[in-house]
Design a protein around this motif. Structure first.
Motif, PDB file in Angstrom:
ATOM      1  N   PHE A 139       0.844  -1.175   0.000  1.00  0.00           N
ATOM      2  CA  PHE A 139       0.000   0.000   0.000  1.00  0.00           C
ATOM      3  C   PHE A 139       0.884   1.231   0.000  1.00  0.00           C
ATOM      4  O   PHE A 139       1.666   1.438   0.923  1.00  0.00           O
ATOM      5  CB  PHE A 139      -0.903   0.010   1.233  1.00  0.00           C
ATOM      6  N   ILE A 140       0.744   2.027  -1.013  1.00  0.00           N
ATOM      7  CA  ILE A 140       1.533   3.247  -1.107  1.00  0.00           C
ATOM      8  C   ILE A 140       0.622   4.422  -0.793  1.00  0.00           C
ATOM      9  O   ILE A 140      -0.429   4.587  -1.401  1.00  0.00           O
ATOM     10  CB  ILE A 140       2.161   3.401  -2.507  1.00  0.00           C
ATOM     11  N   SER A 141       1.049   5.202   0.181  1.00  0.00           N
ATOM     12  CA  SER A 141       0.271   6.373   0.579  1.00  0.00           C
ATOM     13  C   SER A 141       0.451   7.465  -0.463  1.00  0.00           C
ATOM     14  O   SER A 141       1.574   7.767  -0.870  1.00  0.00           O
ATOM     15  CB  SER A 141       0.764   6.848   1.942  1.00  0.00           C
ATOM     16  N   ARG A 142      -0.658   8.017  -0.916  1.00  0.00           N
ATOM     17  CA  ARG A 142      -0.592   9.097  -1.890  1.00  0.00           C
ATOM     18  C   ARG A 142      -0.650  10.425  -1.151  1.00  0.00           C
ATOM     19  O   ARG A 142      -1.603  10.681  -0.421  1.00  0.00           O
ATOM     20  CB  ARG A 142      -1.749   8.986  -2.875  1.00  0.00           C
ATOM     21  N   PRO A 143       0.355  11.268  -1.313  1.00  0.00           N
ATOM     22  CA  PRO A 143       0.346  12.544  -0.589  1.00  0.00           C
ATOM     23  C   PRO A 143      -0.754  13.468  -1.110  1.00  0.00           C
ATOM     24  O   PRO A 143      -1.115  13.426  -2.284  1.00  0.00           O
ATOM     25  CB  PRO A 143       1.731  13.135  -0.873  1.00  0.00           C
ATOM     26  N   VAL A 144      -1.266  14.289  -0.207  1.00  0.00           N
ATOM     27  CA  VAL A 144      -2.271  15.271  -0.603  1.00  0.00           C
ATOM     28  C   VAL A 144      -1.583  16.388  -1.373  1.00  0.00           C
ATOM     29  O   VAL A 144      -0.370  16.557  -1.299  1.00  0.00           O
ATOM     30  CB  VAL A 144      -3.031  15.835   0.624  1.00  0.00           C
ATOM     31  N   ARG A 145      -2.351  17.177  -2.078  1.00  0.00           N
ATOM     32  CA  ARG A 145      -1.740  18.192  -2.945  1.00  0.00           C
ATOM     33  C   ARG A 145      -1.310  19.439  -2.171  1.00  0.00           C
ATOM     34  O   ARG A 145      -0.589  20.269  -2.689  1.00  0.00           O
ATOM     35  CB  ARG A 145      -2.686  18.567  -4.075  1.00  0.00           C
ATOM     36  N   GLN A 162       3.419   2.884  17.999  1.00  0.00           N
ATOM     37  CA  GLN A 162       4.411   1.903  17.536  1.00  0.00           C
ATOM     38  C   GLN A 162       3.780   0.522  17.354  1.00  0.00           C
ATOM     39  O   GLN A 162       4.041  -0.171  16.372  1.00  0.00           O
ATOM     40  CB  GLN A 162       5.579   1.811  18.515  1.00  0.00           C
ATOM     41  N   ARG A 163       2.940   0.126  18.319  1.00  0.00           N
ATOM     42  CA  ARG A 163       2.273  -1.172  18.227  1.00  0.00           C
ATOM     43  C   ARG A 163       1.388  -1.234  16.980  1.00  0.00           C
ATOM     44  O   ARG A 163       1.411  -2.207  16.228  1.00  0.00           O
ATOM     45  CB  ARG A 163       1.428  -1.427  19.480  1.00  0.00           C
ATOM     46  N   LEU A 164       0.620  -0.173  16.752  1.00  0.00           N
ATOM     47  CA  LEU A 164      -0.266  -0.136  15.581  1.00  0.00           C
ATOM     48  C   LEU A 164       0.526  -0.107  14.275  1.00  0.00           C
ATOM     49  O   LEU A 164       0.106  -0.714  13.285  1.00  0.00           O
ATOM     50  CB  LEU A 164      -1.211   1.067  15.667  1.00  0.00           C
ATOM     51  N   GLU A 165       1.661   0.577  14.265  1.00  0.00           N
ATOM     52  CA  GLU A 165       2.512   0.596  13.060  1.00  0.00           C
ATOM     53  C   GLU A 165       3.024  -0.807  12.748  1.00  0.00           C
ATOM     54  O   GLU A 165       3.048  -1.224  11.585  1.00  0.00           O
ATOM     55  CB  GLU A 165       3.686   1.574  13.231  1.00  0.00           C
ATOM     56  N   LYS A 204       0.120  -2.743  11.450  1.00  0.00           N
ATOM     57  CA  LYS A 204      -0.155  -2.325  10.066  1.00  0.00           C
ATOM     58  C   LYS A 204       0.806  -3.020   9.102  1.00  0.00           C
ATOM     59  O   LYS A 204       0.393  -3.537   8.062  1.00  0.00           O
ATOM     60  CB  LYS A 204      -0.027  -0.807   9.959  1.00  0.00           C
ATOM     61  N   THR A 205       2.073  -3.056   9.463  1.00  0.00           N
ATOM     62  CA  THR A 205       3.073  -3.715   8.616  1.00  0.00           C
ATOM     63  C   THR A 205       2.763  -5.200   8.477  1.00  0.00           C
ATOM     64  O   THR A 205       2.807  -5.756   7.372  1.00  0.00           O
ATOM     65  CB  THR A 205       4.486  -3.514   9.211  1.00  0.00           C
ATOM     66  N   ASP A 206       2.412  -5.837   9.598  1.00  0.00           N
ATOM     67  CA  ASP A 206       2.084  -7.269   9.583  1.00  0.00           C
ATOM     68  C   ASP A 206       0.858  -7.533   8.702  1.00  0.00           C
ATOM     69  O   ASP A 206       0.866  -8.446   7.869  1.00  0.00           O
ATOM     70  CB  ASP A 206       1.829  -7.737  11.019  1.00  0.00           C
ATOM     71  N   ILE A 207      -0.191  -6.744   8.875  1.00  0.00           N
ATOM     72  CA  ILE A 207      -1.413  -6.934   8.078  1.00  0.00           C
ATOM     73  C   ILE A 207      -1.137  -6.674   6.600  1.00  0.00           C
ATOM     74  O   ILE A 207      -1.614  -7.415   5.730  1.00  0.00           O
ATOM     75  CB  ILE A 207      -2.545  -6.005   8.587  1.00  0.00           C
ATOM     76  N   THR A 208      -0.350  -5.645   6.317  1.00  0.00           N
ATOM     77  CA  THR A 208      -0.016  -5.322   4.924  1.00  0.00           C
ATOM     78  C   THR A 208       0.739  -6.481   4.273  1.00  0.00           C
ATOM     79  O   THR A 208       0.450  -6.858   3.129  1.00  0.00           O
ATOM     80  CB  THR A 208       0.819  -4.028   4.857  1.00  0.00           C
ATOM     81  N   ASP A 209       1.689  -7.053   5.019  1.00  0.00           N
ATOM     82  CA  ASP A 209       2.442  -8.199   4.483  1.00  0.00           C
ATOM     83  C   ASP A 209       1.517  -9.384   4.221  1.00  0.00           C
ATOM     84  O   ASP A 209       1.603 -10.039   3.172  1.00  0.00           O
ATOM     85  CB  ASP A 209       3.555  -8.606   5.447  1.00  0.00           C
ATOM     86  N   LYS A 210       0.618  -9.668   5.178  1.00  0.00           N
ATOM     87  CA  LYS A 210      -0.332 -10.776   4.999  1.00  0.00           C
ATOM     88  C   LYS A 210      -1.257 -10.502   3.814  1.00  0.00           C
ATOM     89  O   LYS A 210      -1.573 -11.418   3.043  1.00  0.00           O
ATOM     90  CB  LYS A 210      -1.165 -10.972   6.268  1.00  0.00           C
ATOM     91  N   TYR A 211      -1.673  -9.246   3.674  1.00  0.00           N
ATOM     92  CA  TYR A 211      -2.569  -8.897   2.562  1.00  0.00           C
ATOM     93  C   TYR A 211      -1.870  -9.095   1.220  1.00  0.00           C
ATOM     94  O   TYR A 211      -2.460  -9.633   0.281  1.00  0.00           O
ATOM     95  CB  TYR A 211      -3.059  -7.453   2.723  1.00  0.00           C
ATOM     96  N   ARG A 212      -0.626  -8.670   1.148  1.00  0.00           N
ATOM     97  CA  ARG A 212       0.126  -8.858  -0.109  1.00  0.00           C
ATOM     98  C   ARG A 212       0.258 -10.343  -0.442  1.00  0.00           C
ATOM     99  O   ARG A 212       0.140 -10.746  -1.600  1.00  0.00           O
ATOM    100  CB  ARG A 212       1.503  -8.211  -0.001  1.00  0.00           C
ATOM    101  N   SER A 213       0.517 -11.137   0.592  1.00  0.00           N
ATOM    102  CA  SER A 213       0.654 -12.580   0.401  1.00  0.00           C
ATOM    103  C   SER A 213      -0.656 -13.187  -0.097  1.00  0.00           C
ATOM    104  O   SER A 213      -0.654 -14.020  -1.021  1.00  0.00           O
ATOM    105  CB  SER A 213       1.072 -13.224   1.725  1.00  0.00           C
ATOM    106  N   ILE A 214      -1.760 -12.767   0.495  1.00  0.00           N
ATOM    107  CA  ILE A 214      -3.069 -13.314   0.097  1.00  0.00           C
ATOM    108  C   ILE A 214      -3.433 -12.866  -1.313  1.00  0.00           C
ATOM    109  O   ILE A 214      -4.065 -13.607  -2.068  1.00  0.00           O
ATOM    110  CB  ILE A 214      -4.167 -12.974   1.133  1.00  0.00           C
ATOM    111  N   VAL A 215      -3.027 -11.662  -1.700  1.00  0.00           N
ATOM    112  CA  VAL A 215      -3.279 -11.182  -3.070  1.00  0.00           C
ATOM    113  C   VAL A 215      -2.495 -12.042  -4.061  1.00  0.00           C
ATOM    114  O   VAL A 215      -3.023 -12.403  -5.124  1.00  0.00           O
ATOM    115  CB  VAL A 215      -2.916  -9.681  -3.208  1.00  0.00           C
TER     116      VAL A 215
END
Length: 188
Positions: free
Chosen positions: A1-7, A59-62, A65-76
């Motif tokens: 997931f790439i965060s898109r910066p606001v303008r 820090q815990r949520l970050e 987030k990293t763990d969920i993102t990795d799992k999501y990429r794997s499932i994709v």
């Protein structure tokens, strides 16, 4: 997931001084002061929460987030493989097994996405809470400075009046002393 910066981008203090006119800068500052001046908008966190608990939770949520993102990429990746199997279906495998696996993958990816959304939402709320805390503490500091300034201003006015009164008394005493001196000179 790439965060898109606001303008929009915030200006540094130096860039704001170069870019904005004095009137624009005063308007921006005045608007910020007015928005934070209401006591109902002040929200202060306990020091323990702001300095320790919230940073630890962030820090815990970050990490989460990293763990969920990795799992999501794997499932994709697994989902794409199953779709390829479906497209290249030759009858050797059970179609039901591929569809069941694909269904499980889709359900899992939906759950991961929901978890990721909740984690991101919590992170945003915590960051906003910290921003409001910082804004509130600055607002309180401005209030304190303003009240001290007003008190000193009143004190200065009182001192100025007192000095004016003392100077008037001194001038009057001087005139009396000069009159007495002239009378003494006349008597001699």
């Amino acid at each position: 997931f790439i965060s898109r910066p606001v303008r929009w981008r915030g200006l540094t203090m130096d860039a704001a001084k170069w870019t904005l006119t004095n009137a624009q800068l005063q308007d921006v500052v005045g608007s910020a002061i007015r928005r934070t001046a209401e006591t109902s908008s002040i929200r202060i966190l306990m020091p323990q929460a702001f300095n320790t608990e919230i940073p630890e939770e962030i820090q815990r949520l970050e990490r989460c987030k990293t763990d969920i993102t990795d799992k999501y990429r794997s499932i994709v990746d697994r989902r794409q493989l199953q779709f390829q199997k479906l497209l290249l279906f030759d009858g050797n495998e059970s179609l039901t097994a591929v569809v069941e696996d694909l269904t499980e993958i889709l359900i899992t990816s939906d759950r991961l996405f929901e978890k990721l959304f909740r984690v991101m939402d919590e992170l945003c709320q915590l960051h906003q809470l910290c921003d409001v805390h910082l804004s509130s503490t600055l607002s309180m500091a401005l209030r304190k400075l303003n009240s001290k300034f007003l008190m000193q201003s009143v004190d200065m006015k009182d001192m100025s009046r007192h000095i004016t009164q003392v100077e008037a008394e001194r001038d009057e005493a001087w005139k009396i002393a000069e009159r007495v001196e002239k009378e003494l000179i006349k008597l001699q």
